[in-house]
Enzyme design. Structure first.
Site, mmCIF file in Angstrom:
data_model
loop_
_atom_site.group_PDB
_atom_site.id
_atom_site.type_symbol
_atom_site.label_atom_id
_atom_site.label_comp_id
_atom_site.label_asym_id
_atom_site.label_seq_id
_atom_site.Cartn_x
_atom_site.Cartn_y
_atom_site.Cartn_z
ATOM 1 C CB SER A 148 2.665 -1.831 -1.494
ATOM 2 O OG SER A 148 2.493 -2.754 -0.431
ATOM 3 C CE1 TYR A 162 -2.336 -2.303 -3.239
ATOM 4 C CE2 TYR A 162 -0.940 -3.752 -1.931
ATOM 5 C CZ TYR A 162 -1.408 -2.489 -2.229
ATOM 6 O OH TYR A 162 -0.941 -1.411 -1.514
HETATM 7 P P1 NAP Z 1 -7.271 4.094 1.837
HETATM 8 O O1 NAP Z 1 -7.500 4.655 3.190
HETATM 9 O O2 NAP Z 1 -8.121 2.963 1.346
HETATM 10 O O3 NAP Z 1 -7.336 5.321 0.793
HETATM 11 C C1 NAP Z 1 -7.305 5.087 -0.579
HETATM 12 C C2 NAP Z 1 -7.303 6.417 -1.286
HETATM 13 O O4 NAP Z 1 -7.220 6.165 -2.705
HETATM 14 C C3 NAP Z 1 -8.581 7.217 -1.035
HETATM 15 O O5 NAP Z 1 -8.244 8.571 -0.868
HETATM 16 C C4 NAP Z 1 -9.369 7.021 -2.337
HETATM 17 O O6 NAP Z 1 -10.179 8.127 -2.688
HETATM 18 C C5 NAP Z 1 -8.244 6.912 -3.358
HETATM 19 N N1 NAP Z 1 -8.689 6.251 -4.578
HETATM 20 C C6 NAP Z 1 -9.045 4.952 -4.735
HETATM 21 N N2 NAP Z 1 -9.420 4.737 -6.015
HETATM 22 C C7 NAP Z 1 -9.300 5.922 -6.668
HETATM 23 C C8 NAP Z 1 -9.524 6.339 -7.991
HETATM 24 N N3 NAP Z 1 -9.963 5.487 -8.922
HETATM 25 N N4 NAP Z 1 -9.280 7.634 -8.322
HETATM 26 C C9 NAP Z 1 -8.840 8.519 -7.385
HETATM 27 N N5 NAP Z 1 -8.613 8.174 -6.093
HETATM 28 C C10 NAP Z 1 -8.839 6.887 -5.751
HETATM 29 O O7 NAP Z 1 -5.793 3.555 1.705
HETATM 30 P P2 NAP Z 1 -4.377 4.149 2.186
HETATM 31 O O8 NAP Z 1 -3.827 3.212 3.175
HETATM 32 O O9 NAP Z 1 -4.457 5.590 2.501
HETATM 33 O O10 NAP Z 1 -3.588 3.895 0.814
HETATM 34 C C11 NAP Z 1 -2.968 4.927 0.068
HETATM 35 C C12 NAP Z 1 -1.915 4.282 -0.828
HETATM 36 O O11 NAP Z 1 -0.969 3.575 0.002
HETATM 37 C C13 NAP Z 1 -2.469 3.233 -1.802
HETATM 38 O O12 NAP Z 1 -1.824 3.370 -3.050
HETATM 39 C C14 NAP Z 1 -2.107 1.913 -1.161
HETATM 40 O O13 NAP Z 1 -1.962 0.886 -2.132
HETATM 41 C C15 NAP Z 1 -0.793 2.258 -0.490
HETATM 42 N N6 NAP Z 1 -0.406 1.361 0.603
HETATM 43 C C16 NAP Z 1 -1.148 1.281 1.748
HETATM 44 C C17 NAP Z 1 -0.724 0.404 2.762
HETATM 45 C C18 NAP Z 1 -1.463 0.230 4.076
HETATM 46 O O14 NAP Z 1 -1.129 -0.689 4.839
HETATM 47 N N7 NAP Z 1 -2.435 1.076 4.394
HETATM 48 C C19 NAP Z 1 0.428 -0.366 2.587
HETATM 49 C C20 NAP Z 1 1.136 -0.264 1.401
HETATM 50 C C21 NAP Z 1 0.717 0.610 0.426
HETATM 51 P P3 NAP Z 1 -11.788 8.184 -2.419
HETATM 52 O O15 NAP Z 1 -11.989 7.779 -0.988
HETATM 53 O O16 NAP Z 1 -12.116 9.627 -2.696
HETATM 54 O O17 NAP Z 1 -12.449 7.256 -3.395
#
Ligand code: NAP
Length: 252
Positions: A148, A162
């Site tokens: 991130s 985080y």
């Molecule tokens: P999201 O929509 O909340 O999705 C999170 C994903 O992580 C879901 O598929 C969830 O699976 C999975 N997950 C969470 N805990 C888990 C565990 N213990 N074991 C296996 N899977 C797990 O968020 P996103 O935006 O797609 O985020 C994806 C990545 O991008 C993350 O690492 C996040 O930190 C990073 N990121 C996001 C943003 C943003 O603005 N959206 C910015 C910077 C970085 P389930 O639903 O099956 O539990």
């Protein structure tokens, strides 16, 4: 013995059920067979699998809490049994781990945050590298860690804990890139900025709208913007790229 060794390269995406992980799966399906890891969203992972499966593209949802070593071992063994090879790991699974300033942080909250965002990525990288490295049975491969921009911005007042977990992930990327380069495994990171996804449900409503003016490009990114960077890093076009990061953050 695998039930049927894939003819196409195989990509395992942690957290492939939703958001950025699902977008990576959609972008990768033309070239890869896919292991879609999920934790709680089995139905969503199954829907993506049904959407992407074709005569040439094999897609299997596989459950595992990446923070749980036994479940990670089981998932990698099942992936090996099903596909017979592994070429790419995307460490995408991540949690916010609570929202607010330092005062709200608790021990259990931090332990779970590190367990998912850091331990989970380490365990998956270990299992993937063991299968990819050329000094063992592998033929090389690539790992991308979804970090991130928070890792360098710090997320004061919201998500310092985080941000720190993503800083650890970046350090892991730098170190493993050097450790695994001689055995044919590239390791890189993608640092998304403000991206439209369910991730912001962990913050008070309106976070994306509130922060949009702080983005030089004046918009939030899409999950597709992040997926495009991941897919380039794992492609042969990035064959000489390791230990580096792509910020997908609109200049933020
Ligand atoms: P999201 O929509 O909340 O999705 C999170 C994903 O992580 C879901 O598929 C969830 O699976 C999975 N997950 C969470 N805990 C888990 C565990 N213990 N074991 C296996 N899977 C797990 O968020 P996103 O935006 O797609 O985020 C994806 C990545 O991008 C993350 O690492 C996040 O930190 C990073 N990121 C996001 C943003 C943003 O603005 N959206 C910015 C910077 C970085 P389930 O639903 O099956 O539990």
């Amino acid at each position: 013995m695998p039930s049927h060794t894939s003819k196409r390269p195989v990509m395992l995406i942690t957290g492939g059920s939703r958001g950025i992980g699902a977008a990576i799966a959609r972008g990768a399906a033309t070239d890869y067979d896919l292991v879609l890891n999920y934790h709680t969203s089995g139905d969503a992972a199954e829907r993506i699998a049904v959407e992407l499966r074709t005569d040439t593209c094999r897609v299997e949802p596989m459950p595992a809490d990446v923070a749980d070593e036994a479940q990670v071992l089981e998932m990698f063994a099942a992936a090996e049994e099903t596909f017979g090879r592994l070429d790419v790991l995307v460490n995408n699974a991540g949690i916010a781990g609570g929202y607010g300033p330092l005062d709200v942080v608790t021990g259990p909250m931090l332990n779970r945050l590190w367990a998912v965002n850091v331990t989970g990525a380490f365990l998956c990288a270990r299992e993937a590298a063991a299968r990819m490295r050329t000094d063992r049975s592998g033929h090389g491969g690539s790992i991308v860690n979804v970090s991130s921009r928070a890792a360098t911005l710090g997320s004061p007042g919201e998500w310092v804990h985080y941000a720190a977990s993503k800083g650890a992930l970046d350090t892991m990327t730098i170190g493993l890139a050097k450790e695994l380069a001689p055995v044919g495994v590239r390791v890189n990171g993608v640092r998304p900025g403000l991206i439209e996804s369910d991730f912001h449900l962990h913050a008070p409503p309106g976070r994306v709208e509130r922060l949009r003016p702080t983005v030089p490009m004046q918009r939030a990114g899409t999950v597709g913007d992040v997926a495009a960077a991941v897919l380039w890093l794992v492609s042969s076009a990035a064959g000489y790229v390791t230990g580096t990061f792509i910020d997908v953050a609109g200049g933020r």
